[in-house]
Design an enzyme around this catalytic site. Structure first.
Site, mmCIF file in Angstrom:
data_model
loop_
_atom_site.group_PDB
_atom_site.id
_atom_site.type_symbol
_atom_site.label_atom_id
_atom_site.label_comp_id
_atom_site.label_asym_id
_atom_site.label_seq_id
_atom_site.Cartn_x
_atom_site.Cartn_y
_atom_site.Cartn_z
ATOM 1 C CD GLU A 55 3.396 0.962 -1.192
ATOM 2 O OE1 GLU A 55 2.812 0.379 -0.458
ATOM 3 O OE2 GLU A 55 2.788 2.304 -1.339
ATOM 4 C CG ASP A 66 -1.311 -6.610 1.299
ATOM 5 O OD1 ASP A 66 -1.562 -5.750 0.709
ATOM 6 O OD2 ASP A 66 -0.241 -6.832 1.893
#
Lengths: 271, 413
Positions: A55, A66
């Site tokens: 990924e 995040d």
């Protein structure tokens, strides 16, 4: 929605790991961190260490899903001049290792690049699909169309807070695999994995046999083993990024990535 | 535009204003956003809730605010200027209307904790105030740069019982404070309401914040009609995220003869690249959960904004403003730092009112419009906030103090 598309590299991977009776290991690293060349070498090391699916993060200025580790890496990559087109170079190099490669990106850079053009260039670079943390199927019309045209997998997220109705709708719109966020929170390694993950995977299984990957919080082989017991894939991001972030130099960082990937792979293979 | 227009009804059920708005958010937040949208729809239809909100606004927040005819400023401007005095509200800006409503909704849905983001500090102060008043735990996210240059408002928030978290990521300003508040919310949504500071963000925030601030325009419309027996020729407000402007505009959207003009922060001039004029100088994209105009580079990375007004210093704008711009119903023009400060000075000297620098942008826009419309025109300006907090910035700008600025706050439109 398009149907009967040919089996994608991601589909083939999950067929293989399921037949081997194990979970797949998915590893995340951002493109261009700390530099494009080093990010490619780190990804190659991660694959050598045993990651089954890569990924690749597209660095973005406002990554709300995040935590501090991945955000710091994205900031460094952008400060070093990383561009959207660089991601395709990293995808090309990664795909050359033979593992299926997907990109994880917030939506605005894709829209800005042009949805159709992005899909075409991603497919052209050998990418297999896209993980979209802030694009839900409700808003994904143009992406569903473009990904269909270019045979790209669309990996949507489900969360512990997803209602049954949304879960079913999201799983139905997804292809390749379903990304289950196992904790309510942002990315980042945690000492304990969440019990919410197993429950969420069970809810996906109740409506579909599409593979389910579990992410958010995994940082070692023991945790990977725990999740591999109930999920089709174990997704690791921040812990790998941290290897590069904390290393005294790039070579040491790359070695740390390789070592962690080995540990994680052993975790998903252990019975 | 004299033909009958369909009655305005935006957004649609999924929060889209034409191509703008929507919900570009992590799936983890979709269910909570749905819950919030449902709760707000029910609450605003519940007479007990609206009566309680009205009572609190009246008794606590000093709403309705007066309409004031600024005679000497009008004379200088060359047209008749009416000021909607939102600067006289409790905490000194329109912000309190929005926050009291969202905090009351948080109580209604049983969330004991509230979070908020703030740039200039004014929404943070309003949030800390409403949370103290309604007994909610309060955490305010603020970019590190802003906490340093706006120490007074940090102290105010702390006095009011809020925890202030200094955000050190990204550009360390308002947009990063929003990112951090969203991260908190993903992890705490069971117990926590997010008191969003402006008419931006994912559905239902843009329409909910509009509903909560539309009293500005509803009151002003009634007040102008009482005063003049007719509507104003134009309604003008500053636009950062756009909450005070949408609050003013909403009452007049169906009145095709009333010009709606949003004034963006032109900074050093749009051509300089140092500005926060999102609609004038930005492009369509997705930021903080909605499609709207934003300042971005060719890769879609958010660009830093710049304005002398910390409260307008935001690279995005609420999606309804993008829709109103796109359809031509409202126009958006920039005022530079220098133009805003010149209007600021004029209001101080002619009326004895020190405006927020945000609001001074609206005044600058009104001065331009006065030249265009002439002496018979009536221009309604939203004086969205008072300028006490901007005294140091203004004093330094005008060379009235020798020391460097240590305190500077804004309304954070």
């Amino acid at each position: 929605m398009t149907s009967a598309s040919p089996a994608s590299p991601v589909d083939e991977l999950f067929e293989r790991t399921r037949s081997q009776g194990r979970a797949a290991l998915v590893g995340y690293l951002p493109a261009g961190f700390p530099t494009k060349e080093t990010s490619i070498r780190a990804i190659e090391a991660m694959v050598e260490g045993g990651v089954d699916l890569v990924e690749i993060g597209l660095p973005y200025s406002d990554p709300v899903m995040d935590g501090p580790v991945i955000q710091a890496a994205a900031e460094q990559a952008l400060a070093a001049g990383s561009r959207t087109t660089d991601v395709f170079d990293v995808v090309r190099a990664t795909a050359a290792t033979g593992v299926p490669t997907v990109v994880m990106t917030y939506w605005n850079p894709v829209e800005r690049y042009g949805v159709e053009r992005f899909a075409a260039d991603l497919a052209g670079a050998g990418g297999s699909g896209l993980i979209t943390p802030d694009l839900i199927p409700d808003e994904a019309g143009p992406w569903i169309e473009a990904s269909g045209t270019h045979d790209l997998d669309r990996i949507f997220l489900v969360a512990p807070s997803s209602t049954d109705e949304r879960l079913a709708m999201t799983v139905d719109a997804a292809s390749g695999f379903v990304y289950a966020t196992a904790v309510m929170g942002v990315t980042g390694a945690r000492e304990q994995t969440s019990s919410l993950g197993e429950e969420l995977v069970a809810r996906v299984r109740a409506v579909s046999d599409k593979p389910v990957g579990v992410g958010l919080g995994v940082s070692n082989g023991a945790q990977a083993h725990e999740i591999a017991a109930y999920a089709d894939a174990v997704i690791v991001g921040s812990a790998l990024v941290r290897c590069l972030l904390d290393a005294p130099d790039e070579t040491a960082g790359i070695e740390a990535v390789r070592a962690l990937a080995r540990d994680l792979r052993a975790g998903v293979e252990r019975n | 535009m004299t033909q009958a227009q369909p009655i305005y009804s935006q957004p649609d059920a999924t929060g889209h204003f034409g191509q703008f708005g929507g919900r570009f958010m992590p799936e983890a937040l979709v269910a909570p956003l749905d819950e919030l949208a449902r709760a707000w729809t029910e609450a605003k239809a519940d007479p007990a809730f609206t009566a309680e909100l009205d009572r609190m606004l009246r008794e606590y927040a000093n709403v309705p605010s007066p309409l004031y005819e600024a005679h000497r400023f009008s004379e200088a401007a060359g047209a008749r200027i009416l000021l909607k005095r939102e600067d006289l509200n409790h905490t000194g800006a329109h912000k309190i209307r929005n926050v009291i409503g969202q905090a009351l909704l948080a109580k209604r849905i049983g969330k004991p904790r509230a979070i908020a983001e703030t740039g200039a500090g004014q929404h943070g102060v309003a949030s800390a105030t409403a949370c103290a008043y309604l007994d909610l735990e309060c955490t305010v996210y603020m970019g590190e740069v802003d906490t340093e240059r706006q120490a007074l408002n940090v102290a105010r928030m702390k006095m009011l019982g809020a925890e202030v978290v200094s955000v050190t990521s990204g550009s360390r300003t308002l947009k990063d404070a929003i990112n951090e508040a969203l991260r908190d919310w993903v992890a705490s949504v069971d117990t926590t309401s997010y008191l969003f500071g402006t008419a931006a963000g994912p559905h239902p925030f843009p329409s909910m914040v509009r509903d909560l601030t539309r009293g500005i325009g509803d009151e002003a419309r009634r007040q102008v009609l009482e005063l003049d027996g007719r509507l104003p020729d134009a309604a003008v407000a500053c636009v950062g995220g756009g909450s005070n402007a949408i609050g003013l505009f909403t009452a007049f959207i169906d009145d095709a003869d009333v010009r709606l003009v949003g004034i963006e922060a032109g900074g050093d001039g749009v051509a300089s690249g140092r500005h926060a004029a999102t609609i004038t100088g930005g492009d369509v994209g997705v930021l903080h959960g909605a499609r709207s105009f934003l300042l971005q580079d060719e890769d879609g990375q958010t660009l830093d904004s710049h304005s002398i007004s910390a409260g307008l210093d935001y690279p995005g704008v609420g999606p309804e403003h993008s829709f109103l711009a796109d359809t031509g119903r409202a126009s958006y023009v920039p005022a530079t730092d220098a133009e805003a400060m010149s209007a600021f000075d004029l209001l101080c000297k002619t009326e004895g009112i020190i405006p927020a620098i945000e609001s001074a942008h609206a005044l600058a826009g009104a001065l331009d419009l006065a030249k265009e419309l002439g002496p018979d025109a009536t221009i309604l300006v939203n004086l969205s906030g008072r300028g006490d907090k901007d005294v140091h910035t203004a004093a330094e700008y005008f060379g009235l103090i020798d020391e460097p600025v240590v305190l500077e706050q804004g309304v954070e439109e």
